[in-house]
Design a protein around this motif. Sequence first.
Motif, PDB file in Angstrom:
ATOM      1  N   CYS A 183      48.721   7.353 -40.757  1.00 39.91           N
ATOM      2  CA  CYS A 183      49.427   7.628 -39.724  1.00 39.91           C
ATOM      3  C   CYS A 183      50.897   8.211 -40.061  1.00 39.91           C
ATOM      4  O   CYS A 183      51.484   8.035 -41.235  1.00 39.91           O
ATOM      5  N   TRP A 184      51.758   8.610 -39.199  1.00 36.78           N
ATOM      6  CA  TRP A 184      53.033   9.325 -39.411  1.00 36.78           C
ATOM      7  C   TRP A 184      54.232   8.677 -39.075  1.00 36.78           C
ATOM      8  O   TRP A 184      54.416   8.424 -37.743  1.00 36.78           O
ATOM      9  N   VAL A 189      49.937   4.613 -44.966  1.00 37.95           N
ATOM     10  CA  VAL A 189      48.734   4.150 -44.656  1.00 37.95           C
ATOM     11  C   VAL A 189      48.604   2.617 -44.281  1.00 37.95           C
ATOM     12  O   VAL A 189      49.332   2.008 -44.451  1.00 37.95           O
ATOM     13  N   MET A 190      48.006   2.482 -43.394  1.00 38.13           N
ATOM     14  CA  MET A 190      47.753   0.964 -42.537  1.00 38.13           C
ATOM     15  C   MET A 190      46.912  -0.050 -43.335  1.00 38.13           C
ATOM     16  O   MET A 190      45.649   0.620 -43.365  1.00 38.13           O
ATOM     17  N   LEU A 191      47.489  -1.009 -43.827  1.00 43.28           N
ATOM     18  CA  LEU A 191      46.560  -2.082 -44.363  1.00 43.28           C
ATOM     19  C   LEU A 191      46.687  -3.509 -43.602  1.00 43.28           C
ATOM     20  O   LEU A 191      47.700  -3.556 -42.936  1.00 43.28           O
ATOM     21  N   THR A 192      46.094  -4.314 -44.095  1.00 40.99           N
ATOM     22  CA  THR A 192      45.899  -5.737 -43.455  1.00 40.99           C
ATOM     23  C   THR A 192      46.045  -6.606 -44.589  1.00 40.99           C
ATOM     24  O   THR A 192      45.824  -6.423 -45.811  1.00 40.99           O
ATOM     25  N   LEU A 193      46.795  -7.753 -44.099  1.00 43.92           N
ATOM     26  CA  LEU A 193      46.609  -9.074 -45.150  1.00 43.92           C
ATOM     27  C   LEU A 193      45.682  -9.985 -44.575  1.00 43.92           C
ATOM     28  O   LEU A 193      45.753 -10.367 -43.262  1.00 43.92           O
ATOM     29  N   ARG A 194      44.623 -10.301 -45.069  1.00 46.65           N
ATOM     30  CA  ARG A 194      43.740 -11.022 -44.757  1.00 46.65           C
ATOM     31  C   ARG A 194      44.205 -12.581 -44.669  1.00 46.65           C
ATOM     32  O   ARG A 194      45.119 -13.153 -45.349  1.00 46.65           O
ATOM     33  N   SER A 195      43.386 -13.335 -43.689  1.00 48.74           N
ATOM     34  CA  SER A 195      43.624 -14.643 -43.125  1.00 48.74           C
ATOM     35  C   SER A 195      43.550 -15.377 -44.354  1.00 48.74           C
ATOM     36  O   SER A 195      42.764 -15.478 -45.373  1.00 48.74           O
ATOM     37  N   SER A 196      44.391 -16.395 -44.536  1.00 46.52           N
ATOM     38  CA  SER A 196      44.434 -17.636 -45.774  1.00 46.52           C
ATOM     39  C   SER A 196      43.188 -18.239 -45.353  1.00 46.52           C
ATOM     40  O   SER A 196      42.884 -19.049 -46.315  1.00 46.52           O
ATOM     41  N   VAL A 216      52.556   1.237 -45.289  1.00 47.04           N
ATOM     42  CA  VAL A 216      53.321   1.837 -46.471  1.00 47.04           C
ATOM     43  C   VAL A 216      53.286   3.095 -46.892  1.00 47.04           C
ATOM     44  O   VAL A 216      52.116   3.766 -46.446  1.00 47.04           O
ATOM     45  N   PRO A 217      54.143   3.909 -47.279  1.00 49.46           N
ATOM     46  CA  PRO A 217      54.196   5.329 -47.517  1.00 49.46           C
ATOM     47  C   PRO A 217      53.262   5.704 -48.619  1.00 49.46           C
ATOM     48  O   PRO A 217      52.793   4.935 -49.583  1.00 49.46           O
ATOM     49  N   LEU A 218      52.196   6.558 -48.107  1.00 56.50           N
ATOM     50  CA  LEU A 218      50.906   7.040 -48.831  1.00 56.50           C
ATOM     51  C   LEU A 218      51.550   7.500 -50.300  1.00 56.50           C
ATOM     52  O   LEU A 218      51.177   7.201 -51.334  1.00 56.50           O
ATOM     53  N   ARG A 219      52.554   8.143 -50.338  1.00 59.69           N
ATOM     54  CA  ARG A 219      53.312   8.904 -51.743  1.00 59.69           C
ATOM     55  C   ARG A 219      53.584   7.666 -52.683  1.00 59.69           C
ATOM     56  O   ARG A 219      53.727   8.015 -53.722  1.00 59.69           O
ATOM     57  N   SER A 220      53.761   6.389 -52.091  1.00 60.17           N
ATOM     58  CA  SER A 220      54.147   5.224 -52.986  1.00 60.17           C
ATOM     59  C   SER A 220      53.361   5.013 -54.052  1.00 60.17           C
ATOM     60  O   SER A 220      53.578   4.579 -55.252  1.00 60.17           O
ATOM     61  N   PHE A 221      52.006   5.303 -53.875  1.00 57.15           N
ATOM     62  CA  PHE A 221      50.795   5.211 -54.769  1.00 57.15           C
ATOM     63  C   PHE A 221      51.055   6.110 -55.978  1.00 57.15           C
ATOM     64  O   PHE A 221      49.974   6.045 -56.669  1.00 57.15           O
ATOM     65  N   LEU A 222      51.670   6.964 -55.863  1.00 54.12           N
ATOM     66  CA  LEU A 222      51.809   8.007 -56.972  1.00 54.12           C
ATOM     67  C   LEU A 222      53.103   7.860 -57.807  1.00 54.12           C
ATOM     68  O   LEU A 222      53.267   8.307 -59.017  1.00 54.12           O
TER      69      LEU A 222
END
Length: 238
Positions: free
Chosen positions: A54-55, A62-69, A153-159
């Motif tokens: 997403c922009w 990039v959209m991610l999730t935190l899984r349920s505990s 989170v920004p995709l660029r962060s993974f670099l």
Amino acid sequence: DRNRDKNRMDSPSRRKQLRSLRKSLVASVNPEARKKLQVLFGDRPKASILIPLCWRDEEWHVMLTLRSSKLRSHAGETCAPGGKAEEDETVVDTALREAHEEVGIAPESVDVLGVLNPVPSRSGLLVTPVVGLLPLKYSVSPNPSEVSCVFTVPLRSFLLKKHHSVRYYTAPGGGRGSLHFFLLTDNSINRTFMVWGLTAAVCLELARIMYQREPEFIYSSPLGDALKARLMPAKSKL
């Protein structure tokens, strides 16, 4: 393709970047290595994940999730929406269905840009990442039984080295594998998340392809790691 991009992106430079990404994703696929992994994993369950782009804030997220505990497996971990394939599903069908079930993204709203090479998971699944573009305006409805939080989170962060750490391990086949960790913040909700393992490796690979540059740290592709380390598929726990 051009019309779909135009509906989602209001900048010619971004539309050009998306067209380039489509081509780069096709070029990145390694048919020979993919076949080797498919033979290695045989008739074990297959899985797909959706990597939603997403922009936001003038850059790609990039959209991610935190899984349920409360989940039995991978509880409280960060991940991309996804899961096991059902009978006769394509990898794209699986990714879109799982994303809809987990975070409420309508399958028809996702513009599928391509797929990355499959990656073995630590639970014994061969996972195919599907890259999808979300509309400029989108909404999510997390399933509370599976997801406790949705973030970007920004995709660029993974670099970037400042967010990164790595741990090495000995694979069952005797080779050496690596786990990448990224400590990243979603400023819109003021929360920091640890993204690691398969999810981190896939996002890193996508960032390399999107920005056509190498990370600021030593890195090898998750597909190459899997083959060089002779990773043997463990019994699935999912």
